[in-house]
Motif scaffolding. Structure first.
Motif, PDB file in Angstrom:
ATOM      1  N   PHE A   4       0.832  -1.190   0.000  1.00  0.00           N
ATOM      2  CA  PHE A   4       0.000   0.000   0.000  1.00  0.00           C
ATOM      3  C   PHE A   4       0.873   1.248   0.000  1.00  0.00           C
ATOM      4  O   PHE A   4       1.965   1.251   0.542  1.00  0.00           O
ATOM      5  CB  PHE A   4      -0.905   0.041   1.240  1.00  0.00           C
ATOM      6  CG  PHE A   4      -1.917  -1.064   1.288  1.00  0.00           C
ATOM      7  CD1 PHE A   4      -2.985  -1.097   0.408  1.00  0.00           C
ATOM      8  CD2 PHE A   4      -1.799  -2.078   2.229  1.00  0.00           C
ATOM      9  CE1 PHE A   4      -3.921  -2.110   0.455  1.00  0.00           C
ATOM     10  CE2 PHE A   4      -2.733  -3.093   2.293  1.00  0.00           C
ATOM     11  CZ  PHE A   4      -3.798  -3.120   1.393  1.00  0.00           C
ATOM     12  N   THR A   5       0.349   2.325  -0.570  1.00  0.00           N
ATOM     13  CA  THR A   5       1.015   3.627  -0.551  1.00  0.00           C
ATOM     14  C   THR A   5       0.268   4.524   0.426  1.00  0.00           C
ATOM     15  O   THR A   5      -0.809   4.168   0.920  1.00  0.00           O
ATOM     16  CB  THR A   5       1.023   4.281  -1.943  1.00  0.00           C
ATOM     17  OG1 THR A   5      -0.329   4.565  -2.328  1.00  0.00           O
ATOM     18  CG2 THR A   5       1.674   3.356  -2.976  1.00  0.00           C
ATOM     19  N   TRP A   6       0.818   5.699   0.681  1.00  0.00           N
ATOM     20  CA  TRP A   6       0.147   6.644   1.578  1.00  0.00           C
ATOM     21  C   TRP A   6      -1.213   7.029   1.020  1.00  0.00           C
ATOM     22  O   TRP A   6      -2.140   7.321   1.785  1.00  0.00           O
ATOM     23  CB  TRP A   6       1.020   7.874   1.829  1.00  0.00           C
ATOM     24  CG  TRP A   6       1.171   8.771   0.643  1.00  0.00           C
ATOM     25  CD1 TRP A   6       2.149   8.718  -0.311  1.00  0.00           C
ATOM     26  CD2 TRP A   6       0.316   9.841   0.269  1.00  0.00           C
ATOM     27  NE1 TRP A   6       1.948   9.693  -1.258  1.00  0.00           N
ATOM     28  CE2 TRP A   6       0.820  10.402  -0.923  1.00  0.00           C
ATOM     29  CE3 TRP A   6      -0.843  10.390   0.824  1.00  0.00           C
ATOM     30  CZ2 TRP A   6       0.213  11.465  -1.569  1.00  0.00           C
ATOM     31  CZ3 TRP A   6      -1.445  11.456   0.182  1.00  0.00           C
ATOM     32  CH2 TRP A   6      -0.914  11.980  -1.001  1.00  0.00           C
ATOM     33  N   MET A  12      -8.300   4.714   2.815  1.00  0.00           N
ATOM     34  CA  MET A  12      -8.896   3.818   3.826  1.00  0.00           C
ATOM     35  C   MET A  12      -9.353   4.614   5.047  1.00  0.00           C
ATOM     36  O   MET A  12     -10.419   4.341   5.607  1.00  0.00           O
ATOM     37  CB  MET A  12      -7.893   2.751   4.256  1.00  0.00           C
ATOM     38  CG  MET A  12      -7.658   1.678   3.229  1.00  0.00           C
ATOM     39  SD  MET A  12      -6.547   0.408   3.879  1.00  0.00           S
ATOM     40  CE  MET A  12      -5.118   0.647   2.836  1.00  0.00           C
ATOM     41  N   LEU A  13      -8.544   5.582   5.461  1.00  0.00           N
ATOM     42  CA  LEU A  13      -8.889   6.414   6.606  1.00  0.00           C
ATOM     43  C   LEU A  13     -10.177   7.189   6.346  1.00  0.00           C
ATOM     44  O   LEU A  13     -11.073   7.203   7.192  1.00  0.00           O
ATOM     45  CB  LEU A  13      -7.745   7.384   6.929  1.00  0.00           C
ATOM     46  CG  LEU A  13      -8.047   8.438   7.997  1.00  0.00           C
ATOM     47  CD1 LEU A  13      -8.292   7.781   9.349  1.00  0.00           C
ATOM     48  CD2 LEU A  13      -6.931   9.458   8.064  1.00  0.00           C
ATOM     49  N   LEU A  19     -17.798   6.103   7.234  1.00  0.00           N
ATOM     50  CA  LEU A  19     -18.674   5.061   7.783  1.00  0.00           C
ATOM     51  C   LEU A  19     -19.038   5.361   9.235  1.00  0.00           C
ATOM     52  O   LEU A  19     -20.194   5.198   9.651  1.00  0.00           O
ATOM     53  CB  LEU A  19     -18.007   3.691   7.671  1.00  0.00           C
ATOM     54  CG  LEU A  19     -17.929   3.118   6.257  1.00  0.00           C
ATOM     55  CD1 LEU A  19     -17.070   1.854   6.240  1.00  0.00           C
ATOM     56  CD2 LEU A  19     -19.315   2.828   5.710  1.00  0.00           C
ATOM     57  N   MET A  20     -18.058   5.799  10.011  1.00  0.00           N
ATOM     58  CA  MET A  20     -18.328   6.161  11.403  1.00  0.00           C
ATOM     59  C   MET A  20     -19.284   7.354  11.482  1.00  0.00           C
ATOM     60  O   MET A  20     -20.181   7.390  12.328  1.00  0.00           O
ATOM     61  CB  MET A  20     -17.024   6.472  12.139  1.00  0.00           C
ATOM     62  CG  MET A  20     -16.192   5.242  12.404  1.00  0.00           C
ATOM     63  SD  MET A  20     -14.524   5.510  13.078  1.00  0.00           S
ATOM     64  CE  MET A  20     -14.588   7.024  13.959  1.00  0.00           C
ATOM     65  N   ILE A  42      -9.788  15.974   4.661  1.00  0.00           N
ATOM     66  CA  ILE A  42      -8.708  15.081   4.227  1.00  0.00           C
ATOM     67  C   ILE A  42      -8.870  14.722   2.751  1.00  0.00           C
ATOM     68  O   ILE A  42      -7.883  14.584   2.015  1.00  0.00           O
ATOM     69  CB  ILE A  42      -8.673  13.806   5.092  1.00  0.00           C
ATOM     70  CG1 ILE A  42      -8.265  14.145   6.526  1.00  0.00           C
ATOM     71  CG2 ILE A  42      -7.734  12.753   4.508  1.00  0.00           C
ATOM     72  CD1 ILE A  42      -8.438  12.992   7.509  1.00  0.00           C
ATOM     73  N   SER A  43     -10.104  14.602   2.307  1.00  0.00           N
ATOM     74  CA  SER A  43     -10.379  14.203   0.918  1.00  0.00           C
ATOM     75  C   SER A  43      -9.975  15.262  -0.098  1.00  0.00           C
ATOM     76  O   SER A  43      -9.589  14.921  -1.219  1.00  0.00           O
ATOM     77  CB  SER A  43     -11.870  13.882   0.750  1.00  0.00           C
ATOM     78  OG  SER A  43     -12.225  12.771   1.525  1.00  0.00           O
TER      79      SER A  43
END
Length: 86
Positions: A4-6, A12-13, A19-20, A42-43
């Protein structure tokens, strides 16, 4: 070999945060807006980095809406009459 890359971890984060946020929203908790704001913020750079400029700008708008909604929910909560418990 890197699995995986950053970028993958960041994606994923944000997915986990979204979802939370949806779970908290279903439970009508005001804190869900904070998660929406964080995940949207963040997006924005993530999508700019991926070259998805329109999507990044869309998430700027989503972030602004979430900030406004958070303060609106707080305002409405403060204006609610408090229930009396016996």
């Amino acid at each position: 070999m890197h699995l995986f890359t950053w970028i993958d971890y960041t994606d994923m984060l944000t997915t986990a945060l979204f979802l939370m946020a949806m779970w908290l929203m279903a439970r009508r908790k005001i804190e869900h807006w904070i998660l929406w704001i964080i995940a949207d913020a963040i997006s924005v750079p993530l999508y700019f980095y991926k070259g998805l400029t329109f999507t990044a700008l869309q998430y700027v708008v989503f972030t602004l809406i979430a900030i406004w909604a958070y303060y609106e929910w707080q305002r409405r909560y403060r204006l609610q009459p408090k229930a009396a418990y016996a």
